[in-house]
Design an enzyme around this catalytic site. Structure first.
Site, PDB file in Angstrom:
ATOM      1  N   CYS A 141     134.338 144.268  72.171  1.00 13.45           N
ATOM      2  CA  CYS A 141     133.845 142.929  71.823  1.00 13.45           C
ATOM      3  C   CYS A 141     132.604 142.555  72.621  1.00 13.45           C
ATOM      4  O   CYS A 141     131.812 141.715  72.188  1.00 13.45           O
ATOM      5  CB  CYS A 141     134.940 141.886  72.026  1.00 13.45           C
ATOM      6  SG  CYS A 141     135.624 141.856  73.702  1.00 13.45           S
ATOM      7  N   GLN A 188     140.785 146.570  81.371  1.00 15.62           N
ATOM      8  CA  GLN A 188     140.938 146.930  79.959  1.00 15.62           C
ATOM      9  C   GLN A 188     139.920 147.979  79.513  1.00 15.62           C
ATOM     10  O   GLN A 188     140.241 148.876  78.731  1.00 15.62           O
ATOM     11  CB  GLN A 188     140.813 145.683  79.082  1.00 15.62           C
ATOM     12  CG  GLN A 188     141.081 145.944  77.608  1.00 15.62           C
ATOM     13  CD  GLN A 188     140.948 144.676  76.766  1.00 15.62           C
ATOM     14  OE1 GLN A 188     140.396 143.670  77.213  1.00 15.62           O
ATOM     15  NE2 GLN A 188     141.454 144.712  75.555  1.00 15.62           N
TER      16      GLN A 188
END
Length: 444
Positions: free
Chosen positions: A50, A116
């Site tokens: 993202c 992440q």
């Protein structure tokens, strides 16, 4: 051979353009194959999250690798390069490896130290490896980078100190109660901050989450995401008797929990109540802190935690940067032992020399060729040579990691008569001579 990373992220590119540079999951394999087939590209991995889009490539020449990586982006997304190239960063060789290690360590993320991205990089690499778009150079580099990322998150505390207000609120609650497993949480407000706070509480396995908002439908929607329970605003007093922790972030312009209205209710509680007000302006009356069984924290208290933890992360980041310098050196030390780059350079020079000789004969036999015709012939001949050399270059690069690489290099040099070209005049075996050339070179 060179390593190149080209991409854009939250630091370099506005979201309007980042949105256009998104690879759909079901088309990533096709995109990798398309990139791998571009001229000059020998290995590739595509990273698409993202907040970042990056192309990691092994290329035979830097300028052609950069050019055809941009060509790939232009063709795949159908965006003219003049619309995006000013936003792209392009890092080469040592700079590219340094960048990759900073990414997996969480130093290049929106929230420094987040973990992440390491899992995402691992997934993108394994998918590329399975597809066959990586080879010896990237298989070694990405494995080293992934192991390095694990070491960073295991041996440092860079990801253990909260640097967001919502996460700090939950960490504060965990310090107060040690465990949230049997605690009931009330979230006042259903905006983005409350949603992030709810996520952190859910991750911490809070036993129950209540959501109260002026608009009941919004409260119901957010509660549904986290298996919580939405309650009407009129039930606020009743809910305050049940819960252990209240986190408030309503966006109201005035106090929503006042001492005058709620002190009589809170005074009846036997257990302590912890109020965490992360709203600006504040939602909860500061006077409630005067009650014996009420403990109130506001956003300034949390900001102190965030600032302290951010400083700790930055200190850890400085230590990790030193580790990265060592890791980059280790990788290029390994790469330089391959001895394959001078061999490939010699092969390319021999091929280009042969091309030039043929071109001169053509010009002698066809003296009336126009300049445009000469350019077309030269371009086609070069394309043919590149196609012919592509597989031998890939194969010898892959074989360079084998234990018997010395014999392989010698055989490769003799097969293509390279001792008559770039290795001419050396009394060493071709592989040893290739290594000596590498050790005196500062780039790959």
């Amino acid at each position: 051979m060179h390593i190149l990373v080209m991409g854009c992220n939250h630091q370099t590119t506005p979201i309007e353009l980042r949105e256009r540079f998104t690879f759909a999951d079901d088309r990533l394999a096709l995109a990798r194959q398309h990139l791998r087939q571009m001229k000059s590209i020998l290995e590739c991995v595509i990273v698409s999250t993202c907040n970042r889009m990056e192309l990691y490539v092994v290329c035979d020449q830097l300028h052609t690798g950069e050019y055809y990586s941009k060509t790939f982006l232009e063709e795949w997304f159908r965006i003219p390069r003049e619309d995006f190239q000013e936003y792209l960063y392009c890092k080469q060789d040592q700079g590219a490896v340094n960048h990759m290690l900073r990414v997996v360590a969480g130093l290049d993320s929106l929230v420094i130290g987040e973990t992440q991205i390491l899992g995402q990089i691992k997934r993108f690499f394994l998918d590329a490896q399975e597809q066959g778009t990586t080879g010896t150079l990237f298989n070694t580099l990405f494995r080293q980078a992934i192991q390095f990322g694990k070491r960073v998150h295991t041996e440092t505390s860079i990801g253990k100190n909260p640097v967001s207000v919502s996460y700090a609120a939950v960490e504060l609650a965990k310090k107060i109660f040690t465990s949230l497993a049997n605690k009931k949480i009330l979230l006042l407000g259903a905006g983005k901050m409350s949603e992030l706070t709810a996520k952190h509480f859910a991750d911490a396995e809070a036993s129950q989450i209540f959501v109260i908002n002026r608009t009941f439908e919004r409260a119901k929607k957010m509660a549904g995401i986290f298996q919580g329970e939405a309650r009407a605003w009129a039930d606020l007093a009743t809910t305050l008797r049940e819960v252990d922790i209240v986190v408030s972030s309503t966006g109201a312009s005035e106090l929503v929990v006042t001492k005058e209205e709620f002190a009589p209710i809170l005074a009846k509680r036997r257990e302590s109540l912890f109020l965490i007000d992360i709203a600006v302006p504040r939602d909860i009356d500061p006077k409630l802190h005067q009650l014996d069984n009420v403990f109130l924290y506001n956003i300034d208290d949390l900001q102190e935690i965030v600032a302290k933890n951010l400083k700790l992360r930055q200190q850890e980041a400085s230590r990790i940067e030193e580790w990265i310098t060592t890791e980059v050196g280790k990788y290029f030390d390994w790469l330089n032992t391959l001895g394959v780059i001078p061999l490939i350079d010699s092969l390319r020079q021999k091929a280009l020399g042969a091309q030039e000789e043929v071109m001169q004969r053509i010009e002698r036999k066809l003296p009336d060729l126009t300049e445009q015709e000469r350019r077309i012939i030269r371009k086609q001949m070069k394309s043919l040579i590149n196609q012919f050399l592509r597989d031998p270059i890939v194969r010898v690069k892959e074989l360079a990691a084998q234990p018997d690489r010395e014999q392989i290099f010698t055989l490769f040099a003799h097969l293509f008569a390279l001792e008559e070209e770039g290795l001419e005049g050396s009394k060493e075996e071709p592989a040893q001579f290739a290594k000596s050339r590498l050790s005196s070179s500062t780039s790959i």
